[in-house]
Design a protein around this motif. Structure first.
Motif, mmCIF file in Angstrom:
data_model
loop_
_atom_site.group_PDB
_atom_site.id
_atom_site.type_symbol
_atom_site.label_atom_id
_atom_site.label_comp_id
_atom_site.label_asym_id
_atom_site.label_seq_id
_atom_site.Cartn_x
_atom_site.Cartn_y
_atom_site.Cartn_z
ATOM 1 N N GLU A 205 0.825 -1.209 0.000
ATOM 2 C CA GLU A 205 0.000 0.000 0.000
ATOM 3 C C GLU A 205 0.860 1.260 0.000
ATOM 4 N N VAL A 207 0.411 5.142 0.979
ATOM 5 C CA VAL A 207 -0.543 5.951 1.735
ATOM 6 C C VAL A 207 0.029 7.320 2.100
ATOM 7 N N HIS A 220 -5.558 6.447 1.318
ATOM 8 C CA HIS A 220 -4.950 5.371 0.523
ATOM 9 C C HIS A 220 -4.755 5.861 -0.905
#
Length: 226
Positions: A205, A207, A220
């Motif tokens: 991810e 972020v 996100h």
């Protein structure tokens, strides 16, 4: 770096510091005006591992209920801090798509990442779960990211605080004076080599986050399947 030796040395020094009462309290955790934000590339552990971590934290909560405990939603491994959290940075200062494109280019070398969570360690201000990559894939990928970002003109602060080489997860921060540091250390000793589980990373991810990776303050930006 020998990760086990690193974690052992950190634990030895920090346990002595905690028992001596010289631990550090985080004064910013409950500061609603804390505006330190950055960009992080991270890994989330599996649900089974997070459940095992929460069982460990429940034992600590019974002894030290007034500390800051990470909920499941916030537990993570920092793969790379791309832009360190600062009150001088805002998301509109960058073109997110350029970062996504660069990461996708770096991903071509990555096959798989598997991480074992075994045992706990500490710093003078926090408790961490020890993470051990099962091979060199994670660090090789980090090196590729370093190389590609260095070649680019994108804003970044990789390795300016320190060169990341571990795979730990911070799960508790000291925010109040400890009520019983001796009992706290007894629980840590119990879990010093505890097997929290192993998982193969399926998603990475990107972020925009605050200093504590709190879900309520996280945006996100992208997800990458591997």
């Amino acid at each position: 770096m020998n990760l086990q030796e690193h974690y052992n040395e950190l634990y030895k020094k920090s346990s002595e510091t905690i028992l001596a009462g010289n631990y550090k309290l985080d004064s910013q955790i409950n500061n609603e005006s804390d505006s330190r934000f950055g960009i992080t590339f991270l890994i989330r552990p599996s649900e089974i591992i997070k459940a095992n971590i929460q069982s460990f934290l429940n034992e600590l909560k019974a002894i030290e209920p007034n500390q800051y405990y990470y909920p499941d939603s916030d537990i993570h491994i920092t793969l790379m801090s791309i832009i360190s959290c600062s009150d001088e940075f805002s998301l509109n200062a960058i073109n997110v798509h350029e970062y996504i494109d660069l990461i996708q280019q770096s991903l071509v070398i990555l096959d798989k990442i598997k991480i074992e969570f075994r045992g706990v360690t500490a710093s003078p201000s926090a408790i961490m779960i020890q993470g051990f990559p099962t091979d060199d894939s994670l660090n090789n990928f980090r090196d590729k990211l370093r190389e590609d970002f260095k070649k680019s003109s994108l804003q970044q602060s990789i390795d300016t605080r320190y060169a990341i080489s571990t795979a730990h997860s911070t799960v508790l921060r000291f925010q109040e004076k400890l009520e019983n540091p001796q009992k706290l250390m007894q629980v840590l000793e119990k879990y010093r080599d505890y097997d929290f589980g192993e998982f193969q990373v399926e998603n990475l991810e990107l972020v925009y986050n605050d200093w504590y990776q709190r879900e309520k303050n996280t945006i996100h930006l992208a997800e990458f399947r591997i």
